[in-house]
Scaffold this active site. Structure first.
Site, PDB file in Angstrom:
ATOM      1  NE  ARG A  15      82.273  52.065  18.931  1.00 59.53           N
ATOM      2  CZ  ARG A  15      82.327  51.665  20.215  1.00 59.53           C
ATOM      3  NH1 ARG A  15      82.317  50.379  20.523  1.00 59.53           N
ATOM      4  NH2 ARG A  15      82.379  52.541  21.187  1.00 59.53           N
ATOM      5  CE1 TYR A  74      76.308  58.803  20.436  1.00 58.38           C
ATOM      6  CE2 TYR A  74      78.623  58.185  20.593  1.00 58.38           C
ATOM      7  CZ  TYR A  74      77.538  58.886  21.082  1.00 58.38           C
ATOM      8  OH  TYR A  74      77.672  59.667  22.206  1.00 58.38           O
ATOM      9  CD  GLU A  92      81.477  58.704   9.568  1.00 59.53           C
ATOM     10  OE1 GLU A  92      81.500  59.931   9.749  1.00 59.53           O
ATOM     11  OE2 GLU A  92      82.406  58.106   9.008  1.00 59.53           O
ATOM     12  CG  ASN A 108      84.431  56.109  27.784  1.00 58.11           C
ATOM     13  OD1 ASN A 108      85.060  56.486  26.801  1.00 58.11           O
ATOM     14  ND2 ASN A 108      83.774  54.975  27.804  1.00 58.11           N
ATOM     15  CB  VAL A 163      80.625  52.624  34.378  1.00 55.67           C
ATOM     16  CG1 VAL A 163      80.359  53.046  35.811  1.00 55.67           C
ATOM     17  CG2 VAL A 163      81.938  53.227  33.865  1.00 55.67           C
ATOM     18  CG  PHE A 166      83.281  46.058  34.799  1.00 55.76           C
ATOM     19  CD1 PHE A 166      82.788  45.058  33.960  1.00 55.76           C
ATOM     20  CD2 PHE A 166      84.584  46.512  34.582  1.00 55.76           C
ATOM     21  CE1 PHE A 166      83.561  44.539  32.918  1.00 55.76           C
ATOM     22  CE2 PHE A 166      85.366  46.003  33.552  1.00 55.76           C
ATOM     23  CZ  PHE A 166      84.860  45.023  32.714  1.00 55.76           C
ATOM     24  CB  THR A 195      93.139  52.411  27.279  1.00 58.77           C
ATOM     25  OG1 THR A 195      93.182  53.224  26.102  1.00 58.77           O
ATOM     26  CG2 THR A 195      94.380  51.544  27.377  1.00 58.77           C
ATOM     27  NE  ARG A 196      86.226  52.697  25.296  1.00 57.63           N
ATOM     28  CZ  ARG A 196      86.794  51.905  24.395  1.00 57.63           C
ATOM     29  NH1 ARG A 196      88.113  51.787  24.363  1.00 57.63           N
ATOM     30  NH2 ARG A 196      86.061  51.238  23.531  1.00 57.63           N
ATOM     31  CG  ASP A 245      85.456  47.820  21.998  1.00 58.32           C
ATOM     32  OD1 ASP A 245      84.312  47.734  22.455  1.00 58.32           O
ATOM     33  OD2 ASP A 245      86.430  48.241  22.657  1.00 58.32           O
TER      34      ASP A 245
HETATM   35  N1  UDP Z   1      83.331  46.460  27.926  1.00 52.51           N
HETATM   36  C1  UDP Z   1      83.676  45.299  28.598  1.00 52.51           C
HETATM   37  N2  UDP Z   1      82.698  44.657  29.308  1.00 52.51           N
HETATM   38  C2  UDP Z   1      81.431  45.110  29.405  1.00 52.51           C
HETATM   39  C3  UDP Z   1      81.074  46.305  28.720  1.00 52.51           C
HETATM   40  C4  UDP Z   1      82.071  46.943  27.989  1.00 52.51           C
HETATM   41  O1  UDP Z   1      84.838  44.847  28.553  1.00 52.51           O
HETATM   42  O2  UDP Z   1      80.605  44.466  30.077  1.00 52.51           O
HETATM   43  C5  UDP Z   1      84.401  47.175  27.198  1.00 52.51           C
HETATM   44  C6  UDP Z   1      84.040  47.549  25.764  1.00 52.51           C
HETATM   45  O3  UDP Z   1      84.372  46.503  24.876  1.00 52.51           O
HETATM   46  C7  UDP Z   1      84.911  48.790  25.566  1.00 52.51           C
HETATM   47  C8  UDP Z   1      84.970  49.430  26.946  1.00 52.51           C
HETATM   48  O4  UDP Z   1      84.607  48.401  27.862  1.00 52.51           O
HETATM   49  O5  UDP Z   1      86.216  48.423  25.183  1.00 52.51           O
HETATM   50  C9  UDP Z   1      84.022  50.609  27.121  1.00 52.51           C
HETATM   51  O6  UDP Z   1      82.760  50.209  26.642  1.00 52.51           O
HETATM   52  P1  UDP Z   1      81.450  51.079  26.827  1.00 52.51           P
HETATM   53  O7  UDP Z   1      80.325  50.317  26.190  1.00 52.51           O
HETATM   54  O8  UDP Z   1      81.303  51.487  28.242  1.00 52.51           O
HETATM   55  O9  UDP Z   1      81.720  52.426  26.024  1.00 52.51           O
HETATM   56  P2  UDP Z   1      82.540  52.837  24.703  1.00 52.51           P
HETATM   57  O10 UDP Z   1      83.704  53.569  25.222  1.00 52.51           O
HETATM   58  O11 UDP Z   1      82.947  51.600  23.943  1.00 52.51           O
HETATM   59  O12 UDP Z   1      81.589  53.669  23.931  1.00 52.51           O
END
Ligand code: UDP
Length: 316
Positions: free
Chosen positions: A145, A148, A150, A177, A191, A194, A213-214, A276
Site C-alpha cells: 500500500r 499510495y 507514502e 472512506n 462499497v 458489497f 473497521t472502517r 489491510d
Molecule cells: N473488503 C472486503 N471485501 C471486499 C472489499 C474490501 O472485506 O470485497 C475490506 C478490505 O479488506 C478493507 C475494507 O473492506 O478491510 C475496506 O476496503 P476498501 O478497499 O473499500 O478500502 P480501504 O479502506 O482498505 O482503502
C-alpha cells in the site's frame, strides 16, 4: 465569478465536487488523464462553466491552456482504491509527488488557495483510535500500500513546505472512506463490491475475519467539507480529517448492505490483503471547529442512494 481548478475532476469525488461548485456559481477547470475517471461523469454540465482538459498532472500543467484567473486549486488526482493503486502503482507514486508539485506550481503562479485531497491512509494501520490529525501514523514504507500511503504523505510534506517557503495558502484534508453514486463497479472497494454482490444475490466477499473497521462518509457530506475548505478564511496550514466518525466492522457493514438491498446476508470469506488496516475512525473535532462541518447523511440513506445508482446502471 470565482474559478476553481480541480485535478481529478472527472473522477468519483471530483465530479461531485464539480457539480457542487457549478451550483455555487464557480467556473471550473477540470484536469484529468481519465486513468480512473471519465468525462461521462460530467456529461450533464455545460462547457460554458466547466472546461475539460485531458492532461496527466505528472507532466507540468500547460499554463497557456488555463484561464487568466484561478482562485483555488483542489488537487484530487490519484487512483484511490487499493485495486487501482496497485494496478497503477508507479503512476500513483508520481501523481501524488510530482503531480502535487505541479498543482502547487499553478497555485503559486496564480496566488490561489491550494486544497490537497489527502487520505486517512497517511495514518497507515493506526495504533490510536479515533485518529486525530496530530497522530503521525503507522505506515509500512515498503509494503504493497506504500505507493499510495507514502506518496500521499510526501504530498502533504511538499504542500506544507510550499506554504513555509512561498507563503502559499494551503489546506490539507484527510478523507476517510468516501462512498456514493459514480463509484466504479470494478474498483474493488468494499462499497461497490458489497452492493453489487447483494443486488445480484451473490455472496458478499468479506476479507479476513471481518473484524477490521472502517468509517464511511457519504459523498455529499465530503463535498460540503471540501467546499468549506475552499471558501472559508483562517484555514492556512490546517490539516483536517474529513469523515464520518460512525465506525463499523466490515462484517457489520455486510449485514447493513444486505438489509438495505433487502436480501439475505450470505458471506464468503476471502484472504485479508497484505497490510489491510485493522481500524479507521476519524476524530472530527477540528472539522467541527474550523469548518463548522459534520456529516449529516446517515449510512443507510447513503447506501440506498448508492444502491439506486448501481441498480439503474446495471439494470438490477
Ligand atoms: N473488503 C472486503 N471485501 C471486499 C472489499 C474490501 O472485506 O470485497 C475490506 C478490505 O479488506 C478493507 C475494507 O473492506 O478491510 C475496506 O476496503 P476498501 O478497499 O473499500 O478500502 P480501504 O479502506 O482498505 O482503502
Amino acid at each position: 465569478m470565482k474559478t476553481a481548478l480541480v485535478t481529478g475532476g472527472a473522477g468519483f469525488l471530483g465530479s461531485h465536487l464539480t457539480d457542487r461548485l457549478v451550483r455555487e456559481g464557480f467556473r471550473v477547470v477540470v484536469l484529468d488523464n481519465l486513468a480512473t475517471g471519465s468525462w461521462s461523469n460530467l456529461a450533464h454540465l455545460s462547457s460554458q462553466v466547466v472546461t475539460r482538459i485531458e492532461w496527466d498532472v505528472i507532466q507540468p500543467i500547460p499554463m497557456e491552456r488555463l484561464p487568466r484567473q484561478i482562485d483555488v486549486v483542489v488537487h484530487l488526482a490519484s487512483p484511490a482504491s487499493p485495486v487501482h493503486y496497485r494496478r497503477l502503482a508507479l503512476e500513483t507514486l508520481w501523481v501524488n509527488s510530482r503531480g502535487t508539485g505541479n498543482a502547487l506550481d499553478v497555485a503559486r503562479a496564480y496566488g490561489a488557495r491550494f486544497v490537497l485531497g489527502s487520505t486517512s491512509e497517511t495514518y497507515g494501520d493506526p495504533m490510536l483510535s479515533p485518529q486525530k490529525e496530530s497522530y503521525w501514523g503507522n505506515v509500512n514504507p515498503v509494503g504493497l500500500r506504500s505507493c499510495y500511503d507514502e506518496s500521499k504523505r510526501f504530498g502533504e510534506a511538499l504542500t506544507m513546505e510550499c506554504m513555509r517557503q512561498f507563503d502559499l495558502d494551503v489546506v490539507i484534508l484527510r478523507f476517510f472512506n468516501c462512498y456514493g453514486p459514480r463509484m466504479q463497479a470494478e474498483d474493488g472497494r468494499v462499497v461497490p463490491n458489497f452492493i453489487l454482490q447483494a443486488l445480484r444475490k451473490e455472496k458478499m466477499t468479506v476479507y479476513g475475519d471481518g473484524r477490521q473497521t472502517r468509517s464511511f462518509c457519504y459523498v455529499s457530506d465530503e463535498v460540503d467539507a471540501i467546499h468549506r475548505a475552499m471558501t472559508m478564511s483562517g484555514l492556512k496550514g490546517q490539516v483536517i480529517n474529513v469523515g464520518n466518525p460512525e465506525e463499523r466492522t466490515i462484517m457489520e457493514f455486510a449485514q447493513i448492505v444486505a438489509e438495505v438491498a433487502e436480501v439475505e446476508c450470505k458471506i464468503e470469506v476471502k484472504p485479508l490483503p497484505t497490510d489491510d488496516p485493522t481500524n479507521r475512525c476519524p476524530d472530527i473535532q477540528k472539522a467541527r471547529t474550523l469548518l463548522g462541518w459534520e456529516p449529516v447523511v446517515p449510512l443507510r440513506q447513503g447506501l440506498h442512494e448508492t444502491a439506486a445508482f448501481f441498480r439503474e446502471k446495471f439494470n438490477l
